[in-house]
Write a protein that holds these residues in place. Structure first.
Motif, PDB file in Angstrom:
ATOM      1  N   PHE A  69       3.047  10.415 -49.278  1.00 27.73           N
ATOM      2  CA  PHE A  69       2.537  11.224 -48.169  1.00 27.73           C
ATOM      3  C   PHE A  69       3.302  12.527 -48.036  1.00 27.73           C
ATOM      4  CE2 PHE A  69       2.155   6.755 -47.174  1.00 27.73           C
ATOM      5  CZ  PHE A  69       0.824   6.628 -46.843  1.00 27.73           C
ATOM      6  N   ASN A 113       6.922   9.344 -44.878  1.00 31.20           N
ATOM      7  CA  ASN A 113       6.700   8.026 -44.269  1.00 31.20           C
ATOM      8  C   ASN A 113       7.690   6.977 -44.727  1.00 31.20           C
ATOM      9  OD1 ASN A 113       4.704   8.603 -42.506  1.00 31.20           O
ATOM     10  ND2 ASN A 113       3.025   8.039 -43.858  1.00 31.20           N
ATOM     11  N   LEU A 114       8.947   7.360 -44.739  1.00 30.86           N
ATOM     12  CA  LEU A 114       9.973   6.351 -44.965  1.00 30.86           C
ATOM     13  C   LEU A 114      10.379   5.805 -43.603  1.00 30.86           C
ATOM     14  CD1 LEU A 114      12.168   8.228 -47.581  1.00 30.86           C
ATOM     15  CD2 LEU A 114      10.487   6.449 -48.023  1.00 30.86           C
ATOM     16  N   LEU A 115      10.746   4.531 -43.583  1.00 31.02           N
ATOM     17  CA  LEU A 115      11.176   3.947 -42.304  1.00 31.02           C
ATOM     18  C   LEU A 115      12.653   4.232 -42.107  1.00 31.02           C
ATOM     19  CD1 LEU A 115       9.264   0.616 -42.663  1.00 31.02           C
ATOM     20  CD2 LEU A 115       8.883   2.325 -40.898  1.00 31.02           C
ATOM     21  N   ASP A 116      12.990   4.790 -40.959  1.00 33.63           N
ATOM     22  CA  ASP A 116      14.376   5.226 -40.772  1.00 33.63           C
ATOM     23  C   ASP A 116      15.344   4.086 -40.507  1.00 33.63           C
ATOM     24  OD1 ASP A 116      13.317   4.665 -38.383  1.00 33.63           O
ATOM     25  OD2 ASP A 116      13.541   6.659 -37.517  1.00 33.63           O
ATOM     26  N   ASN A 117      14.833   2.879 -40.325  1.00 31.50           N
ATOM     27  CA  ASN A 117      15.764   1.766 -40.127  1.00 31.50           C
ATOM     28  C   ASN A 117      16.057   1.001 -41.412  1.00 31.50           C
ATOM     29  OD1 ASN A 117      13.116   0.982 -40.008  1.00 31.50           O
ATOM     30  ND2 ASN A 117      13.533  -0.819 -38.766  1.00 31.50           N
ATOM     31  N   PHE A 118      15.515   1.481 -42.520  1.00 32.52           N
ATOM     32  CA  PHE A 118      15.841   0.898 -43.826  1.00 32.52           C
ATOM     33  C   PHE A 118      16.564   1.936 -44.664  1.00 32.52           C
ATOM     34  CE2 PHE A 118      11.975  -1.787 -43.080  1.00 32.52           C
ATOM     35  CZ  PHE A 118      12.628  -2.996 -43.098  1.00 32.52           C
ATOM     36  N   ARG A 126       8.602   4.079 -54.213  1.00 33.33           N
ATOM     37  CA  ARG A 126       7.969   3.014 -53.442  1.00 33.33           C
ATOM     38  C   ARG A 126       6.517   2.820 -53.890  1.00 33.33           C
ATOM     39  NH1 ARG A 126       7.501   3.921 -47.131  1.00 33.33           N
ATOM     40  NH2 ARG A 126       6.061   5.486 -47.880  1.00 33.33           N
TER      41      ARG A 126
END
Lengths: 255, 673
Positions: A93, A97-102, A158
């Protein structure tokens, strides 16, 4: 063989109040062969994103047919959609759209974990990909600790790690500086060279010029298409610019 | 510019942020109403005319203070939450060309509106609810209802001024915040990348130690007096432990879970463990607050409920018979006879009859007990060693008469009945004078007025008056003019209703007064008369007052808990919205996302409740001992009260969670399909 077939897809949105109907896609047909690298170009509001959402099974077409690997997306049951997306599609994207808690590694693992793979297999799959994309050093870092280019490469990793049939990229260079864009596009070409099918939506001429084929969308229709053939990136860039000029100056439809 | 511009802008801002402001205003209204009610109760004229109202007023005054402190803390907490959410908006206004003083003006109007709404609402609700509250209060304290619908002017003034001050201070704080920040900071303050929390091992260990210490104190301490002293230490330790554990301990545990690759890389754990690490960082303090507030509610309500429910037990413990008469000061035979006569006369004049009487003369001495040595030393003396005990001596003759027994004793023998303390000693030695314990008396029911359970207590039967006098001399030497006297006790059950027995006691007082009239100091009788029924009334007021305060404050704390939960849910909703969408794009079905997030919230929000229950369970032994100070000895009843309170609280907590979870899904799921 065609991995993706899009036949006469039409999408009409009904606004929530007043019942105004907005036609986002009028009649779109095209197909993507295995191993192809296709760019879809168009101005804002031309229906690019709607098209991508439909291809991603995030949205449903009002009419028409979308076949991915021979499977009709509109017949997928809700419960199957997510697994189907996970197994067949990879996404890149504009805003990563990476998750900031990982951390980066866990972000890349996310689709595999969802698919129930074990840790060792994930590691085995990750290593060559991380090597190729040059993100081995930052696997333990968090998204807020790395640059935009690195984030986008993590997002590509990913997308790749599930060995998808098709990678869908939505303005992948939109949030990157020119250097990072350049290196990401080279990586896309490399990935494609290794046999990965890629479909990229963009309005950057530069990005599109790296693709093997460019589709132009205007007012919800495929307006024109260009094959790169044996042209160089520069020649392709020129051709695309010319076409865009024709489109914006309102030239009639020609093919 | 239109001079109403800022006012209108402020109004539309509030309306737009209704989801945030409505609960804030409602809570302020609620706390305001409660504060008004408390202040009004303290100053109520009708109430001050009631007998026993002084206790009640003191209790209410305590309540006023607690609610005010709480209101300040709480309004500040919520306000800071609101500011955090709205910084972006202020940043936008700033960029669009508003200067900071304009934003200040706008904030001023907003605060004015919120304050006037809250105060007006609070007063209205307070005034309307006041009557109801008074009725409830009178009902549970057993007082008569003497007054109609009243409005307390001083209460209104007090509440308005106090809350205006609080709001003014929050406004000042907000303005300072905006002044300090620049536009870009304001714009991005909600979307700053959150760093992963570090594991603070020291703090986690400290938390475990503090909590362990608190629990140990609560469980180990046996004497009620010590419990009273150590209670606050234990509470403090537990509070510190709770904060440390929630902030550091939770993250440490989660990180250990994450380190275990086999466990961590499973769909269920993967999302929830990482999500919880993230969530705990932001919510740890809020959750610790909820936990402590919940514990307070539970402790307070269960304690006061059991006191109230145990009133009969307590009274029966303290007053074994309907009428208790204590004659102080080494009364002579003649004086005792006169007192008996007056009692008989009072009973007869009230047309009642005596059913059962116990009479005895006893000497009370305080000693320091160290093993078998009973040391009679002045309290506080440096040589004091051992544990303070209360001893009550009577002669064998009195005992046989009172208990209807035919026991015999040698000169150096005694009978002992342990009220509280340990059996098992072979002999007692009073400052060197030694007695063999011939027998421990069981089921000796002669606990009277002085039956306190703060200290250990022993009831000792000696052979005759000579020995009693010998002991008396011993304590007179030590205590000098503070020495106790041999007192004459009469306990009697009489026929008739509670009202009649009160009348009888009153009549006896009159007779005594007449008897003492014109007598010299030597001949005057110093007598204390307690009618069980009367004591019960005043005790009802006392316990009822505490129950009222407990439930009332319980409500305030509950309201705060509810609001904190609500705001947590709302803010999480906004934050999770983005994550929701990403996870779906990556291939998680909406159902999976929802289920995983639901389980996370469930864990996060029920953690404080579970923790509160553990706190309560650990506090149980200590609370039980504290209740002994009130002569509440019925541990079973207390246990039932605790369980019922926890049950009711759990249900309310669950309902609140359900309602706020809906708000959460509305926000988080707005665009996620």
């Amino acid at each position: 063989m065609a991995i993706l077939e899009v036949n006469n897809v039409k999408k009409v949105y009904t606004t929530r109040f007043g019942g105004n109907q907005v036609q986002a896609l009028a009649d779109v047909s095209f197909s993507v062969e295995k191993g192809e690298y296709v760019a879809i170009m168009g101005e804002s509001g031309s229906g690019k994103t709607t098209l991508l959402n439909i291809l991603a099974a995030l949205d449903k077409a009002t009419s028409g047919l979308v076949l991915l690997n021979g499977k009709n997306l509109s017949t997928l049951r809700d419960s199957e959609v997510s697994a189907f997306r996970r197994e067949n599609l990879g996404f890149v994207f504009q805003d990563f759209n990476l998750l900031d808690n990982f951390n980066i590694q866990d972000n890349i693992f996310l689709p595999l974990v969802l698919a129930g793979k074990n840790y060792n297999e994930m590691r085995v799959r990750l290593m060559p990909i991380a090597e190729n994309l040059g993100i081995k050093q930052i696997l333990g870092k968090y998204p807020y600790e790395v640059s935009g280019g690195q984030k986008q490469r993590a997002a590509v990793a990913r997308a790749l790690i599930t060995n998808p049939q098709l990678i869908l990229a939505d303005e992948p260079t939109g949030a990157l500086d020119s250097k990072a864009s350049e290196s990401l596009l080279s990586q896309f070409q490399e990935i494609n060279g290794a046999g990965q099918t890629i479909l990229m939506v963009t309005h950057s001429t530069k990005a599109a010029s790296r693709a093997k084929r460019v589709l132009f969308i205007k007012d919800g229709q495929v307006f024109h298409q260009l094959y790169k053939g044996s042209s160089t990136d520069e020649e392709m860039y020129q051709k695309i610019s010319d076409t865009l000029t024709v489109i914006t100056t309102g030239g009639g439809r020609h093919e | 510019m239109n001079k109403f511009f800022y006012g209108r802008l402020a109004f539309s801002n509030l309306k737009k942020n209704g989801r945030l402001y409505l609960p804030y205003i409602l809570a302020a209204v609620g706390i305001g109403a409660m504060y008004y009610i408390m202040v009004a109760l303290t100053g109520d004229e009708g109430l001050s005319k009631m007998p026993g109202a002084a206790d009640l007023k003191m209790i209410m005054g305590l309540g006023c203070g607690i609610i005010m402190i709480f209101a300040v803390v709480f309004l500040f907490y919520t306000n800071s939450f609101l500011m955090k959410r709205r910084k972006k908006e202020f940043g936008l206004f700033h960029i669009l060309g508003m200067e900071k003083r304009h934003i200040g003006k706008m904030m001023f109007w907003e605060t004015c509106m919120v304050a006037s709404l809250s105060i007006a609402g609070g007063l209205a609700a307070g005034i309307i609810l006041y009557k109801l509250v008074v009725l409830v209060l009178l009902r549970i304290t057993g007082l008569e209802v003497p007054f109609g619908f009243t409005v307390s002017n001083s209460g209104m003034a007090n509440m308005t001024v106090s809350f205006l001050t609080v709001f003014a201070v929050t406004l000042l704080y907000n303005m300072l915040q905006v002044r300090k920040a620049n536009a870009i900071e304001l714009l991005h303050s909600t979307s700053q990348g959150e760093k992963e929390p570090k594991t603070r091992w020291l703090m986690a260990v400290l938390g475990v130690l503090a909590l362990g210490g608190g629990y140990t104190i609560a469980i180990v301490i046996e004497s009620p007096m010590e419990a009273l002293l150590m209670f606050f230490v234990a509470v403090l330790l537990v509070i510190v432990g709770t904060y440390c554990l929630f902030t550091a301990g939770s993250i440490a545990v989660l990180k250990i879970m994450r380190r275990n690759k086999k466990y961590y890389y499973k769909t269920k754990h993967f999302i929830s463990v990482s999500g919880m690490i993230y969530r705990m960082k932001q919510n740890a303090v809020g959750l610790a607050n909820i936990c402590i507030l919940s514990t307070m509610v539970l402790v307070m309500v269960s304690g006061t409920v059991s006191l109230y429910a145990g009133v009969d037990d307590i009274i029966n413990n303290r007053y074994p018979k309907d009428i208790s008469i204590t004659g102080y000061g080494n009364m002579t035979k003649e004086q005792k006879a006169a007192l008996d006569g007056m009692f008989q006369q009072a009973v007869e004049e009230s047309s009642l009859a005596v059913e059962e009487t116990v009479r005895y003369t006893a000497l009370n001495i305080a000693v320091y007990k160290s093993g078998e040595n009973m040391n009679i030393i002045a309290p506080g003396a440096v040589t004091a060693e051992g544990e303070l005990c209360a001893l009550e001596f009577i002669t064998l003759e009195e005992y046989n008469l009172a208990a209807g027994e035919q026991k015999e004793l040698a000169e150096d023998e005694i009978l002992v009945s342990v009220r509280q303390g340990k059996e098992g000693d072979q002999s007692y030695s009073f400052n060197g004078r030694s007695f063999r314990i011939k027998e421990y008396l069981k089921d000796f029911d002669m606990e009277g007025l002085d039956s306190n359970v703060i200290y250990d207590g022993y009831f000792i039967v000696v052979r005759d008056d000579a020995i009693l006098q010998e002991l008396n001399e011993m304590q007179r030497e030590v205590y000098q003019n503070r020495a106790s006297t041999t007192d004459y006790y009469v306990y009697a059950d009489i026929t008739g209703t509670a009202e009649e027995s009160k009348g009888c006691a009153r009549r006896l007082e009159e007779l005594l007064e007449a008897y003492n009239q014109g007598k010299g100091e030597e001949d005057t009788l110093s007598v204390r008369i307690d009618a069980k029924a009367e004591s019960k009334d005043s005790f009802m007021i006392f316990c009822g007052g505490f129950l009222f305060l407990g439930v009332f404050l319980g409500f305030v704390f509950l309201m705060a808990t509810v609001l904190i939960i609500y705001y947590k849910q709302v803010s999480e909703g906004y934050e999770d919205k983005g994550r929701f969408e990403i996870m779906q794009k990556v291939g998680m079905s909406p159902r999976e996302v929802k289920a995983s997030i639901r389980s996370q919230i469930l864990k996060v929000f029920f953690l404080p409740l579970v923790m509160a229950c553990i706190h309560l369970a650990m506090a149980f032994p200590m609370m039980n001992r504290l209740l002994l100070l009130f002569n509440m000895k019925n541990a079973g009843l207390f246990a039932i009260c605790v369980v019922v309170t926890v049950g009711v609280f759990g249900v309310i907590y669950g309902i609140v969670f359900g309602i706020t979870a809906k708000a959460y899904y509305r926000i988080a799921g707005e665009r996620a399909r």
